[in-house]
Design a protein around this motif. Structure first.
Motif, PDB file in Angstrom:
ATOM      1  N   GLN A 194       0.832  -1.195   0.000  1.00 20.30           N
ATOM      2  CA  GLN A 194       0.000   0.000   0.000  1.00 20.30           C
ATOM      3  C   GLN A 194       0.868   1.245   0.000  1.00 20.30           C
ATOM      4  O   GLN A 194       1.849   1.328   0.733  1.00 20.30           O
ATOM      5  CB  GLN A 194      -0.920   0.023   1.236  1.00 20.30           C
ATOM      6  CG  GLN A 194      -2.151  -0.842   1.128  1.00 20.30           C
ATOM      7  CD  GLN A 194      -3.248  -0.362   2.077  1.00 20.30           C
ATOM      8  OE1 GLN A 194      -3.686   0.786   2.020  1.00 20.30           O
ATOM      9  NE2 GLN A 194      -3.698  -1.248   2.943  1.00 20.30           N
ATOM     10  N   GLN A 214      -2.921   9.196   2.820  1.00 19.14           N
ATOM     11  CA  GLN A 214      -3.009   8.213   1.739  1.00 19.14           C
ATOM     12  C   GLN A 214      -3.701   8.866   0.553  1.00 19.14           C
ATOM     13  O   GLN A 214      -4.810   9.391   0.662  1.00 19.14           O
ATOM     14  CB  GLN A 214      -3.765   6.964   2.184  1.00 19.14           C
ATOM     15  CG  GLN A 214      -3.643   5.819   1.181  1.00 19.14           C
ATOM     16  CD  GLN A 214      -3.852   4.462   1.831  1.00 19.14           C
ATOM     17  OE1 GLN A 214      -4.785   4.256   2.576  1.00 19.14           O
ATOM     18  NE2 GLN A 214      -2.957   3.503   1.535  1.00 19.14           N
ATOM     19  N   ALA A 237      -3.306   8.593   8.022  1.00 16.52           N
ATOM     20  CA  ALA A 237      -3.419   7.221   7.519  1.00 16.52           C
ATOM     21  C   ALA A 237      -2.936   6.254   8.597  1.00 16.52           C
ATOM     22  O   ALA A 237      -1.999   5.473   8.398  1.00 16.52           O
ATOM     23  CB  ALA A 237      -2.603   7.070   6.239  1.00 16.52           C
ATOM     24  N   ASP A 238      -3.606   6.315   9.759  1.00 14.52           N
ATOM     25  CA  ASP A 238      -3.149   5.524  10.895  1.00 14.52           C
ATOM     26  C   ASP A 238      -3.569   4.058  10.821  1.00 14.52           C
ATOM     27  O   ASP A 238      -3.151   3.259  11.648  1.00 14.52           O
ATOM     28  CB  ASP A 238      -3.616   6.150  12.201  1.00 14.52           C
ATOM     29  CG  ASP A 238      -5.105   6.464  12.227  1.00 14.52           C
ATOM     30  OD1 ASP A 238      -5.816   6.071  11.274  1.00 14.52           O
ATOM     31  OD2 ASP A 238      -5.570   7.103  13.187  1.00 14.52           O
ATOM     32  N   HIS A 239      -4.405   3.711   9.824  1.00 12.08           N
ATOM     33  CA  HIS A 239      -4.694   2.295   9.591  1.00 12.08           C
ATOM     34  C   HIS A 239      -3.469   1.581   9.052  1.00 12.08           C
ATOM     35  O   HIS A 239      -3.360   0.363   9.130  1.00 12.08           O
ATOM     36  CB  HIS A 239      -5.839   2.138   8.586  1.00 12.08           C
ATOM     37  CG  HIS A 239      -5.474   2.589   7.197  1.00 12.08           C
ATOM     38  ND1 HIS A 239      -5.267   3.917   6.878  1.00 12.08           N
ATOM     39  CD2 HIS A 239      -5.236   1.898   6.045  1.00 12.08           C
ATOM     40  CE1 HIS A 239      -4.942   4.012   5.603  1.00 12.08           C
ATOM     41  NE2 HIS A 239      -4.919   2.808   5.072  1.00 12.08           N
ATOM     42  N   LEU A 240      -2.543   2.360   8.503  1.00 11.73           N
ATOM     43  CA  LEU A 240      -1.360   1.799   7.856  1.00 11.73           C
ATOM     44  C   LEU A 240      -0.074   2.218   8.562  1.00 11.73           C
ATOM     45  O   LEU A 240       0.835   1.394   8.733  1.00 11.73           O
ATOM     46  CB  LEU A 240      -1.328   2.268   6.394  1.00 11.73           C
ATOM     47  CG  LEU A 240      -0.270   1.678   5.476  1.00 11.73           C
ATOM     48  CD1 LEU A 240      -0.428   0.166   5.373  1.00 11.73           C
ATOM     49  CD2 LEU A 240      -0.373   2.309   4.087  1.00 11.73           C
ATOM     50  N   THR A 242       1.465   3.317  11.878  1.00  9.47           N
ATOM     51  CA  THR A 242       1.385   3.448  13.330  1.00  9.47           C
ATOM     52  C   THR A 242       2.472   4.416  13.809  1.00  9.47           C
ATOM     53  O   THR A 242       3.413   4.725  13.061  1.00  9.47           O
ATOM     54  CB  THR A 242       1.601   2.092  13.994  1.00  9.47           C
ATOM     55  OG1 THR A 242       2.939   1.645  13.663  1.00  9.47           O
ATOM     56  CG2 THR A 242       0.591   1.059  13.505  1.00  9.47           C
ATOM     57  N   TYR A 332     -10.140  13.248  11.736  1.00  8.75           N
ATOM     58  CA  TYR A 332      -9.674  12.889  10.398  1.00  8.75           C
ATOM     59  C   TYR A 332     -10.163  13.919   9.374  1.00  8.75           C
ATOM     60  O   TYR A 332     -11.140  14.631   9.607  1.00  8.75           O
ATOM     61  CB  TYR A 332     -10.219  11.510  10.001  1.00  8.75           C
ATOM     62  CG  TYR A 332      -9.704  10.388  10.863  1.00  8.75           C
ATOM     63  CD1 TYR A 332      -8.676   9.565  10.416  1.00  8.75           C
ATOM     64  CD2 TYR A 332     -10.233  10.165  12.131  1.00  8.75           C
ATOM     65  CE1 TYR A 332      -8.196   8.539  11.219  1.00  8.75           C
ATOM     66  CE2 TYR A 332      -9.753   9.149  12.945  1.00  8.75           C
ATOM     67  CZ  TYR A 332      -8.731   8.332  12.477  1.00  8.75           C
ATOM     68  OH  TYR A 332      -8.244   7.333  13.277  1.00  8.75           O
ATOM     69  N   THR A 394     -14.193  10.487  13.060  1.00 13.59           N
ATOM     70  CA  THR A 394     -13.715   9.248  12.449  1.00 13.59           C
ATOM     71  C   THR A 394     -13.512   9.492  10.963  1.00 13.59           C
ATOM     72  O   THR A 394     -14.045  10.470  10.393  1.00 13.59           O
ATOM     73  CB  THR A 394     -14.726   8.104  12.638  1.00 13.59           C
ATOM     74  OG1 THR A 394     -15.925   8.426  11.899  1.00 13.59           O
ATOM     75  CG2 THR A 394     -15.064   7.892  14.104  1.00 13.59           C
ATOM     76  N   ARG A 423      -9.278   1.839   1.096  1.00 16.09           N
ATOM     77  CA  ARG A 423      -8.114   1.087   1.583  1.00 16.09           C
ATOM     78  C   ARG A 423      -8.100   1.029   3.107  1.00 16.09           C
ATOM     79  O   ARG A 423      -7.540   0.098   3.685  1.00 16.09           O
ATOM     80  CB  ARG A 423      -6.822   1.726   1.080  1.00 16.09           C
ATOM     81  CG  ARG A 423      -6.667   1.668  -0.431  1.00 16.09           C
ATOM     82  CD  ARG A 423      -5.292   2.141  -0.875  1.00 16.09           C
ATOM     83  NE  ARG A 423      -5.366   2.621  -2.243  1.00 16.09           N
ATOM     84  CZ  ARG A 423      -4.869   3.768  -2.658  1.00 16.09           C
ATOM     85  NH1 ARG A 423      -4.274   4.574  -1.785  1.00 16.09           N
ATOM     86  NH2 ARG A 423      -4.951   4.132  -3.919  1.00 16.09           N
ATOM     87  N   ALA A 424      -8.709   2.018   3.741  1.00 17.24           N
ATOM     88  CA  ALA A 424      -8.752   2.037   5.203  1.00 17.24           C
ATOM     89  C   ALA A 424     -10.015   1.393   5.760  1.00 17.24           C
ATOM     90  O   ALA A 424      -9.972   0.734   6.799  1.00 17.24           O
ATOM     91  CB  ALA A 424      -8.661   3.479   5.704  1.00 17.24           C
ATOM     92  N   LEU A 425     -11.141   1.559   5.060  1.00 13.66           N
ATOM     93  CA  LEU A 425     -12.431   1.123   5.605  1.00 13.66           C
ATOM     94  C   LEU A 425     -13.000  -0.111   4.924  1.00 13.66           C
ATOM     95  O   LEU A 425     -14.023  -0.622   5.356  1.00 13.66           O
ATOM     96  CB  LEU A 425     -13.440   2.272   5.502  1.00 13.66           C
ATOM     97  CG  LEU A 425     -13.087   3.528   6.288  1.00 13.66           C
ATOM     98  CD1 LEU A 425     -14.160   4.586   6.112  1.00 13.66           C
ATOM     99  CD2 LEU A 425     -12.883   3.211   7.762  1.00 13.66           C
TER     100      LEU A 425
END
Length: 437
Positions: A194, A214, A237-240, A242, A332, A394, A423-425
């Motif tokens: 990603q 992202q 882009a904290d889903h990817l 950290t 966000y 969110t 890509r996140a959800l």
């Protein structure tokens, strides 16, 4: 204090909007600006092209501009910062030598290889026959392996990269990239994973990363179609990325990049934008560098920044970044780009646009990317025309606000992606449904 923003896109509208929030900024000039910057109070368009370096230096001198921010890459590569500094004018951005980081993919790749920065193996060529021979030599069978990435050296407005899935595609890309004498090309190993954008501010000594974002570069839903300048983005882009991965990116990419530039005698002051691929195992690799704020990344990062933008940029210019702490709003931001029909190839101009007041009434920010005002009528004047940015506690809330604003805009035949955030959800977003928070 008066400020000057150079450029005419959505990024420049966002920069001007953010500067005007500072109590220290009395007026912002945009050269040349667009239909959106023209409508903002205390913001004035200036009929000077972003590449008219002599004219911009003269304007800033006469007007007493105390902060200039360069949006697009071309004037940076052409040396606008050097010219402003020679005239004693404070300007945010890298010098001509430093801007090679974006101006030449081969130069940047060599810097990465010398510094041990994680990046895909690659080779550069100026001769088509040599490039074709290398293309076929990458496996023992002599047939090469695919996909492979073909990158045209030099500036290409975000559209100079081809991911070739066959030899025929690769050959076509190489022939196009090497069509003129003196042109060069990079053949690079394909990396899976990603993509994420990590932008960092630097004064030449200290590197401060901004929120990771992202970007959705492909024209169509599901990451289909040609590359564009960017069809939408979200941050953080904290889903990817950290906090641990961001610290690793700083240690393995950002700081070594700055140190490698220092070893070459280059003081880099401005934004280092690392376009990264995060591999399935979590390892980061640099795909490319940019030497300025991203577009549309700026439209989702700047709304979340709490610090006055002028204070942050002046700290970079004056070498005080180590004393600065960046502060971020919770939540966000997500943006959706509305593009003209035909983009990114030949596209229509002069399309009437209405509904922007209703779009703003949703709470979204309306950034103009390619518009012009003719009398009372707003018309399209570029490939990417509008960028609608939503915010929320969110990512789903931010996306819902952005898409609610899109629905209010009357812009015949406008094209936009319905899956920003997927890509996140997850894939539900691709069906046009933003999941509940």
């Amino acid at each position: 204090m008066q400020a000057l923003v150079i450029g005419s896109g959505g990024r420049e509208h966002a920069l001007a909007w953010k500067l005007l929030q500072s109590p220290q900024i009395t007026r912002v000039y945009c050269a040349p600006g667009n239909g959106g910057t023209q409508q903002m109070p205390r913001c004035q368009s200036v009929a000077l092209a972003a590449t008219d370096i002599e004219g911009l230096v003269r304007f800033a001198t006469v007007q007493g501009i105390r902060l200039t921010v360069v949006g697009p890459e071309l004037p940076l590569v052409e040396g606008i910062v050097d010219a402003f500094q020679a005239a004693g004018l404070p300007i945010f951005g890298p010098s001509r030598a430093a801007a090679q980081l974006e101006g030449s993919k081969l130069w940047a790749k060599q810097l990465m290889q010398e510094a041990g920065i994680p990046t895909a193996p690659a080779a550069g060529f100026a001769d088509l026959s040599e490039a074709l021979a290398y293309l076929d030599s990458r496996t023992p069978s002599g047939k090469g392996s695919y996909p492979v990435v073909i990158k045209k050296d030099g500036l290409a407005a975000g559209k100079g990269v081809t991911v070739a899935h066959s030899r025929e595609e690769a050959v076509q890309a190489l022939e196009a990239a090497l069509a003129k004498p003196g042109e060069r090309v990079l053949i690079e190993e394909f990396l899976a994973g990603q993509e994420v954008s990590v932008l960092a501010l630097t004064d030449g000594q200290t590197c401060l990363p901004l929120l990771p974002a992202q970007d959705y570069k492909r024209l169509g839903d599901g990451d289909t179609g040609p590359n564009t300048g960017g069809m939408g983005a979200h941050a953080p882009a904290d889903h990817l990325v950290t906090p641990q991965l961001l610290a690793r990116i700083q240690a393995q990419v950002l700081d070594p990049t700055l140190q490698a530039l220092q070893r070459r005698g280059i003081r880099y002051q401005g934004v280092i934008y690392a376009g990264l691929m995060i591999a399935p195992n979590g390892d980061p690799y640099v795909l490319e560098y940019n030497c300025r704020f991203g577009d549309p990344e700026a439209q989702v990062i700047l709304p979340l920044l709490e610090n006055p933008l002028d204070e942050v940029l002046l700290a970079c210019i004056e070498g005080r970044l180590a004393d600065l702490q960046l502060k971020w709003k919770p939540g966000y931001a997500a943006c959706v780009v509305m593009a003209a029909p035909g983009y990114p190839d030949s596209y229509e101009r002069g399309i009437p646009i209405t509904g922007l007041e209703a779009a703003a009434a949703t709470g979204a920010l309306v950034f103009h990317a390619g518009t012009r005002q003719v009398g009372k009528q707003l018309l399209s004047d570029g490939g990417r025309v509008l960028c609608l940015t939503g915010q929320g506690a969110t990512l789903a809330e931010a996306l819902r606000q952005a898409y609610a604003a899109v629905e209010q805009v009357q812009f015949p035949k406008a094209h936009y992606r319905s899956d920003i955030g997927s890509r996140a959800l997850g894939p539900a977003v691709r069906r046009g449904v933003v999941p509940a928070s």
